[in-house]
Design an enzyme around this catalytic site. Structure first.
Site, short mmCIF file in Angstrom:
data_model
loop_
_atom_site.label_atom_id
_atom_site.label_comp_id
_atom_site.label_asym_id
_atom_site.label_seq_id
_atom_site.Cartn_x
_atom_site.Cartn_y
_atom_site.Cartn_z
N SER A 148 53.09 -68.16 -55.00
CA SER A 148 52.79 -69.37 -54.66
C SER A 148 53.38 -70.34 -54.78
O SER A 148 54.64 -70.36 -55.52
CB SER A 148 51.42 -69.57 -55.72
OG SER A 148 50.75 -71.01 -55.49
N TYR A 161 47.27 -70.01 -63.73
CA TYR A 161 47.82 -69.86 -62.38
C TYR A 161 49.43 -70.08 -62.42
O TYR A 161 50.25 -69.13 -61.78
CB TYR A 161 47.23 -70.63 -61.60
CG TYR A 161 47.26 -70.06 -60.00
CD1 TYR A 161 46.41 -69.20 -59.22
CD2 TYR A 161 48.19 -70.85 -59.07
CE1 TYR A 161 46.52 -68.81 -58.24
CE2 TYR A 161 48.23 -70.39 -57.69
CZ TYR A 161 47.53 -69.35 -57.45
OH TYR A 161 47.49 -69.13 -55.90
P1 NAI Z 1 41.09 -64.69 -51.06
O1 NAI Z 1 40.20 -64.95 -52.17
O2 NAI Z 1 40.64 -64.90 -49.46
O3 NAI Z 1 41.26 -62.82 -50.96
C1 NAI Z 1 41.63 -62.40 -52.00
C2 NAI Z 1 41.18 -60.78 -52.25
O4 NAI Z 1 41.73 -60.35 -53.26
C3 NAI Z 1 39.77 -60.69 -51.87
O5 NAI Z 1 39.24 -59.91 -51.15
C4 NAI Z 1 39.34 -60.22 -53.35
O6 NAI Z 1 38.31 -59.25 -53.39
C5 NAI Z 1 40.51 -59.39 -53.84
N1 NAI Z 1 40.36 -59.37 -55.37
C6 NAI Z 1 40.45 -60.52 -56.48
N2 NAI Z 1 40.38 -59.76 -57.32
C7 NAI Z 1 41.01 -58.52 -57.22
C8 NAI Z 1 41.16 -57.33 -58.16
N3 NAI Z 1 40.94 -57.47 -59.49
N4 NAI Z 1 41.49 -56.34 -57.93
C9 NAI Z 1 41.75 -56.26 -56.41
N5 NAI Z 1 41.46 -57.05 -55.54
C10 NAI Z 1 40.96 -58.34 -56.12
O7 NAI Z 1 42.38 -65.18 -51.33
P2 NAI Z 1 43.64 -65.46 -50.50
O8 NAI Z 1 43.91 -66.82 -50.30
O9 NAI Z 1 43.69 -64.63 -49.51
O10 NAI Z 1 44.73 -65.14 -51.61
C11 NAI Z 1 45.67 -64.07 -51.76
C12 NAI Z 1 46.92 -64.27 -52.46
O11 NAI Z 1 47.63 -65.20 -52.00
C13 NAI Z 1 46.50 -64.58 -53.95
O12 NAI Z 1 47.47 -63.83 -54.65
C14 NAI Z 1 46.71 -66.08 -53.98
O13 NAI Z 1 46.96 -66.45 -55.20
C15 NAI Z 1 47.92 -66.17 -52.92
N6 NAI Z 1 48.07 -67.48 -52.38
C16 NAI Z 1 47.08 -68.17 -51.91
C17 NAI Z 1 47.01 -69.34 -51.45
C18 NAI Z 1 46.11 -70.01 -50.40
O14 NAI Z 1 46.30 -71.33 -50.15
N7 NAI Z 1 44.91 -69.14 -49.93
C19 NAI Z 1 48.12 -70.14 -51.60
C20 NAI Z 1 49.14 -69.45 -52.38
C21 NAI Z 1 48.93 -68.22 -53.04
#
Ligand code: NAI
Length: 259
Positions: A148, A161
Site C-alpha cells: 500500500s 495497517y
Molecule cells: P476488498 O475488501 O474489496 O477485497 C478484499 C478481499 O480479500 C475480499 O474478497 C475479502 O473476502 C478477502 N479477504 C479478507 N480477509 C481474508 C482472509 N483472511 N483470507 C482470504 N481472503 C480474505 O479490498 P481491496 O481494496 O480489493 O484490497 C485488496 C488489497 O489491496 C488489500 O491487501 C488492501 O490492503 C490493498 N490496498 C487497497 C487499497 C484501496 O484503496 N482499495 C489501497 C492500498 C492497498
C-alpha cells in the site's frame, strides 16, 4: 489483445472482490489459468463469483478455493489447486483488510493481532508455500505482494495497517534476494486510493467530502480503479518484467511523490 500470460497458472488471494477480482480477470484475459482463493465466494460488491465471471467471459480454466490466508493449510490447498492447471507460476498475495482505525492507545491486542495475521502473516505464509512449490518445479516464477502507499510512508490512526504493509515491503525485498538465484522474481505493488468496498465502506473515502479534498492532492485528479492495479500486476507476472525484482511499484496517480 496480446496474451501476456498464456500457459501460466496463477493463484490470487482475496480474489473474490475488488483489486484481487480484477487481477484474476485480467490474468484470465491474458491467457492464464487462475485459482481464486478467498474466505468468501461472493464478491463484496455486486456481481457473480469471480471464477464464474471469468470462465464465462474468457473461457479460462479457473476455480474457487475457500482460503483463509491466516491458515497455512488453506494457502497450501490453494497452491495445490494450481496443479490441476499445470502447476503454480504466479502467486499474488493480495488479501487484506483495513483493520482498526484509531489512535495507537485505543487499539487492543486482539484487533492488532487479527490485522497482522491477515495482512502480514498471510502474505508471509503465502510467499512460503509459493516458494516451496516454485522451487520444486524449478521453472522460476513471480510472486507479487500487495502492499500500500501505507507501506511507503506513515499515516495517522492506522498503525497496525502501517506495520503490516511496511513489513510486506521488506519481506518482498528479502525474498527477492533469496529466491532470485532460483529465477523467482518477488515484487510489491503499493496502491493509493483505489475504488473498492474497502474505500467505499470500510475506510470511506470514495464519495465523501474528505475524498473530494484528497483528490485535489492527486496529480491525475481521480481515484484509482482495480483495473489500474491489475495492469501493473499483469506486467509483473509477465516476461515483460523479466529483469524486475525487489521492486516496489506505487500505483497512486502520482500522489506520494508530489507536493
Ligand atoms: P476488498 O475488501 O474489496 O477485497 C478484499 C478481499 O480479500 C475480499 O474478497 C475479502 O473476502 C478477502 N479477504 C479478507 N480477509 C481474508 C482472509 N483472511 N483470507 C482470504 N481472503 C480474505 O479490498 P481491496 O481494496 O480489493 O484490497 C485488496 C488489497 O489491496 C488489500 O491487501 C488492501 O490492503 C490493498 N490496498 C487497497 C487499497 C484501496 O484503496 N482499495 C489501497 C492500498 C492497498
Amino acid at each position: 489483445m496480446p496474451e501476456l500470460l498464456s500457459d501460466r497458472t496463477a493463484v490470487v488471494t482475496g480474489a473474490a472482490s475488488g483489486i484481487g477480482r480484477e487481477i484474476a480477470h485480467t490474468y484470465a484475459r491474458h491467457g492464464a489459468s487462475v485459482v481464486v482463493a478467498d474466505v468468501q465466494e461472493a464478491p463484496r460488491e455486486e456481481g457473480t463469483p469471480t471464477h464464474e465471471w471469468i470462465a464465462d467471459e474468457t473461457g479460462a480454466d479457473t476455480r474457487f478455493v475457500e482460503c483463509d490466508v491466516t491458515d497455512r493449510a488453506d494457502l497450501e490447498a490453494s497452491v495445490d489447486a494450481a496443479d490441476e492447471f499445470g502447476g503454480l507460476d504466479v502467486m499474488v498475495n493480495n488479501a487484506g483488510i483495513v483493520g482498526p482505525v484509531a489512535p495507537i492507545q485505543e487499539i487492543d491486542r486482539e484487533e492488532y493481532d487479527r490485522l497482522r495475521s491477515i495482512n502480514l502473516d498471510g502474505v508471509y505464509f503465502g510467499c512460503q508455500v509459493a516458494a516451496d512449490r516454485l522451487l520444486e518445479r524449478g521453472e522460476g516464477g513471480s510472486i507479487i505482494n500487495m502492499s500500500s502507499a501505507a507501506g511507503m510512508v506513515g499515516y495517522p490512526n492506522i498503525s497496525p495497517y502501517n506495520v503490516a504493509k511496511g513489513g510486506v515491503r521488506l519481506l518482498t525485498y528479502g525474498l527477492a534476494a533469496e529466491l532470485g538465484p532460483h529465477g523467482v522474481r518477488v515484487n510489491a505493488i503499493h496502491p493509493g486510493v483505489i475504488e473498492t468496498e474497502m474505500t467505499r465502506s470500510d475506510f470511506p473515502i470514495v464519495g465523501t467530502e474528505e475524498g473530494e479534498e484528497t483528490m485535489e492532492t492527486i496529480p491525475l485528479r481521480r481515484f484509482g480503479t482495480p483495473e489500474d492495479v491489475a495492469s501493473v500486476a499483469t506486467f509483473l507476472a509477465s516476461d515483460l518484467a523479466s529483469y524486475v525484482t525487489a521492486e516496489s511499484i506505487v500505483v497512486d496517480g502520482g500522489q506520494l511523490n508530489t507536493a
